[in-house]
Design an enzyme around this catalytic site. Structure first.
Site, short mmCIF file in Angstrom:
data_model
loop_
_atom_site.label_atom_id
_atom_site.label_comp_id
_atom_site.label_asym_id
_atom_site.label_seq_id
_atom_site.Cartn_x
_atom_site.Cartn_y
_atom_site.Cartn_z
N GLN A 1 -15.01 35.14 -3.38
CA GLN A 1 -13.55 35.33 -3.41
C GLN A 1 -12.92 34.73 -2.15
O GLN A 1 -13.51 33.85 -1.55
CB GLN A 1 -13.17 36.81 -3.58
CG GLN A 1 -13.51 37.40 -4.94
CD GLN A 1 -14.89 38.00 -5.03
OE1 GLN A 1 -15.35 38.64 -4.11
NE2 GLN A 1 -15.55 37.80 -6.14
N GLY B 1 -9.40 33.16 -3.36
CA GLY B 1 -10.58 32.78 -4.14
C GLY B 1 -10.38 31.43 -4.80
O GLY B 1 -9.30 30.83 -4.72
N ASP B 2 -11.47 30.91 -5.38
CA ASP B 2 -11.43 29.65 -6.13
C ASP B 2 -11.06 28.45 -5.26
O ASP B 2 -10.46 27.49 -5.73
CB ASP B 2 -10.45 29.74 -7.32
CG ASP B 2 -10.68 30.99 -8.14
OD1 ASP B 2 -11.85 31.27 -8.43
OD2 ASP B 2 -9.71 31.68 -8.47
N GLY C 1 -17.10 33.22 -9.35
CA GLY C 1 -17.55 32.10 -10.16
C GLY C 1 -17.55 30.86 -9.29
O GLY C 1 -16.50 30.34 -8.96
N HIS C 2 -18.72 30.43 -8.88
CA HIS C 2 -18.82 29.26 -8.00
C HIS C 2 -19.30 28.07 -8.82
O HIS C 2 -20.39 28.09 -9.37
CB HIS C 2 -19.79 29.53 -6.85
CG HIS C 2 -19.28 30.57 -5.90
ND1 HIS C 2 -20.05 31.12 -4.91
CD2 HIS C 2 -18.06 31.14 -5.78
CE1 HIS C 2 -19.32 31.99 -4.23
NE2 HIS C 2 -18.12 32.02 -4.75
N GLY D 1 -13.13 26.38 -3.98
CA GLY D 1 -14.12 25.30 -4.09
C GLY D 1 -15.27 25.50 -3.11
O GLY D 1 -15.86 24.53 -2.64
N LYS D 2 -15.59 26.75 -2.85
CA LYS D 2 -16.67 27.06 -1.89
C LYS D 2 -18.02 26.58 -2.40
O LYS D 2 -18.85 26.13 -1.63
CB LYS D 2 -16.76 28.58 -1.65
CG LYS D 2 -15.56 29.17 -0.96
CD LYS D 2 -15.70 30.65 -0.77
CE LYS D 2 -15.62 31.45 -2.05
NZ LYS D 2 -14.31 31.44 -2.72
N GLY D 3 -18.23 26.70 -3.73
CA GLY D 3 -19.55 26.38 -4.30
C GLY D 3 -20.01 24.99 -3.91
O GLY D 3 -21.15 24.80 -3.47
N ARG E 1 -20.80 58.02 -2.89
CA ARG E 1 -22.21 58.38 -2.70
C ARG E 1 -22.89 58.90 -3.96
O ARG E 1 -23.73 59.79 -3.91
CB ARG E 1 -22.36 59.36 -1.52
CG ARG E 1 -21.95 58.70 -0.22
CD ARG E 1 -21.57 59.67 0.83
NE ARG E 1 -20.36 60.37 0.47
CZ ARG E 1 -19.73 61.22 1.28
NH1 ARG E 1 -20.22 61.48 2.47
NH2 ARG E 1 -18.63 61.82 0.89
P1 IMP Z 1 -12.06 42.49 -9.33
O1 IMP Z 1 -12.79 41.88 -8.19
O2 IMP Z 1 -12.62 42.10 -10.68
O3 IMP Z 1 -11.91 43.97 -9.17
O4 IMP Z 1 -10.56 41.91 -9.33
C1 IMP Z 1 -9.63 42.19 -8.30
C2 IMP Z 1 -8.77 40.97 -8.00
O5 IMP Z 1 -9.59 39.96 -7.42
C3 IMP Z 1 -8.13 40.36 -9.23
O6 IMP Z 1 -6.88 39.82 -8.87
C4 IMP Z 1 -9.07 39.22 -9.58
O7 IMP Z 1 -8.42 38.18 -10.30
C5 IMP Z 1 -9.47 38.76 -8.19
N1 IMP Z 1 -10.78 38.09 -8.16
C6 IMP Z 1 -12.00 38.66 -8.21
N2 IMP Z 1 -12.96 37.73 -8.13
C7 IMP Z 1 -12.34 36.56 -7.99
C8 IMP Z 1 -12.81 35.21 -7.82
O8 IMP Z 1 -14.00 34.93 -7.73
N3 IMP Z 1 -11.84 34.27 -7.71
C9 IMP Z 1 -10.52 34.57 -7.74
N4 IMP Z 1 -10.05 35.79 -7.88
C10 IMP Z 1 -10.94 36.79 -8.01
#
Ligand code: IMP
Length: 451
Positions: A241, A29-30, A57-58, A32-34, A160
């Site tokens: 992600q 994740g993160d 978070g984009h 820089g896709k946005g 479900r």
């Molecule tokens: P959850 O998605 O909140 O259940 O988190 C599960 C894992 O995914 C954790 O390690 C979070 O930090 C990671 N995670 C969830 N969303 C993001 C994202 O947008 N960027 C980076 N890591 C993420």
């Protein structure tokens, strides 16, 4: 509101001809896709989110204005782009409305462009409370989630018992549904976690107002996508992600609860992935991760702290400092394979500008044995084997063509394309939309003998 500036991106038309394309993260994740989705949106009629929720978070930077999207597809910045939130997304109505209000405050009245799948599941306060309760129990079970209720909501979907958007916006019976789910979830909260119950009537008071506001935006998004396809529209699918957080292919259990890769597209939309001609995979020129879990190429804290500072590596959703590391080719190659990636976009190359030495993890020693495959277990000892590159020690932020980049940076990128076995289509060298090196032709990996 939105400046008319358009970035020339002929590199996007390379490779297989495609009307529909997909952008996914290749790391944790993160990536820089946005920004990349925002640029690709210029040619798309429809932009679609297909998994995840407000955990994403984009960030998109347009001149002095920074936009951070959690649930709304980044395509919302363009006035006439339809933005679909697919059935695979879990929607927290409170978060969605806060985001819509935030856009309104910035002068972007594009709410009518949003279409929400009637099959998407709803994240309720019970889910966030359970997420928080499970995480704070500590011990081995801690994942380091974003506490946005994502796991508990997907759990209810699979069990479900969840509430879908079609039921959420149906005024007949919403209270009963909330009471029924509330009873189930309160039992868990109280008996398993010793927490206070949440009054379903209080939830109803707040959430029925959200349902009212969102009702007109809820539709059969799958039918909409097929109609758009039939009339010749171009659709861009936006993964949230990154591939290594994919529930099936990632570093389980330290993953999120959805298929974050291209694999999530079909089930998350009801639109066949076979129709999507091109997949762009985004990777930073280095690596980061937030939350717990394996990160073989993680740097020592001193080096990480400096990269974190230069790269602004703090979570867009939670503000948490990101763990920083070197680019990991083993993980990258795997993500490219299972995500069927056509070309990579390498972001934040400029963050490496100041480094004298740049390392790349090229293989692992797993419990003593050399391998170039990512292990399934998170228990084993993984020691990355590095290759080292001399830094270029000059700024790349003004570069707009491959030839403008310092020779050492070009060498680094050539190595990444070769080692990952995937072409590079774009290199990003700064936050601004215009800080892009578009590669036409793509930087192809050197053919291996026998190919
Ligand atoms: P959850 O998605 O909140 O259940 O988190 C599960 C894992 O995914 C954790 O390690 C979070 O930090 C990671 N995670 C969830 N969303 C993001 C994202 O947008 N960027 C980076 N890591 C993420």
């Amino acid at each position: 509101m939105r400046p008319a500036e358009r970035v020339e991106m002929s590199s996007l038309n390379q490779g297989r001809p495609a009307r529909h394309s997909c952008v996914v993260g290749l790391q944790w994740g993160d990536e820089g896709k946005g920004k990349i989705v925002d640029v690709l949106t210029a040619d798309a009629d429809v932009v679609v989110r297909y998994q995840g929720g407000a955990n994403a978070g984009h960030t998109v930077q347009v001149e002095d204005q920074e936009y951070i999207f959690h649930l709304i597809p980044s395509g919302i910045l363009k006035k006439d782009t339809a933005c679909v939130i697919g059935n695979g997304v879990v929607i927290d109505p409170r978060a969605l409305i806060a985001e819509l209000d935030g856009l309104l405050e910035m002068g972007l009245d594009h709410e009518e462009n949003i279409l929400i799948s009637d099959r998407a599941h709803v994240v309720l306060p019970y889910h966030s409370a359970l997420d928080e309760a499970k995480e704070s129990a500590g011990g081995d079970g801690k994942i380091g989630t974003t506490l946005r209720g994502i796991g508990p909501c997907y759990t209810d979907k699979a069990s479900r018992v969840g509430i879908r958007m079609s039921e959420f916006v149906d005024p007949n019976g919403l209270r009963e549904r909330l009471v029924h789910l509330g009873e189930l979830k309160n039992r868990e909260l109280e008996k398993l976690h010793g927490r206070d119950p949440i009054d379903p009537d209080v939830v109803f008071e707040e959430y029925s107002a959200y349902a009212e506001r969102l009702r007109s935006r809820v539709c059969d998004a799958t039918a909409f996508l097929h109609e758009q396809d039939a009339r010749g529209a171009g659709i861009l699918f936006e993964g949230a992600q990154g591939a290594m957080l994919d529930i099936d292919m990632g570093t389980y259990p330290y993953v999120t609860s959805s298929n974050t890769s291209f694999l999530g597209l079909g089930p998350g939309t009801g639109f066949s992935a076979r129709k999507v001609g091109k997949v762009f995979g985004i990777t930073k020129a280095y690596a980061t991760r937030v939350g717990e879990g394996p990160f073989p190429s993680e740097m020592q804290e001193e080096a990480a702290a400096s990269l974190r500072e230069v790269g602004g590596e703090f979570g867009a959703t939670t503000g948490r400092p990101r763990r920083c590391g070197w680019l990991d080719i083993v993980a990258l190659r795997r993500a490219i394979q299972f995500g069927d990636v056509d070309a990579m976009v390498v972001t934040k190359l400029d963050v490496l500008d100041h480094l004298e030495e740049i390392k790349v993890a090229v293989s692992y020693k797993v419990d003593g044995a050399e391998t170039d495959q990512y292990p399934a277990s998170t228990e084993c000892e993984v020691i990355p084997q590095y290759r080292s590159f001399p830094g270029w020690l000059e700024s790349t932020t003004e570069c707009r063509a491959f030839e403008d980049l310092p020779e050492k940076a070009r060498e680094y990128l050539r190595f990444v394309a070769d080692a990952a076995g995937c072409p590079i289509a774009i290199v990003s060298v700064g936050k601004e939309r215009s800080q892009i090196v578009s590669l036409d032709p793509w930087l192809e990996p050197t053919p291996v003998e026998g190919d």
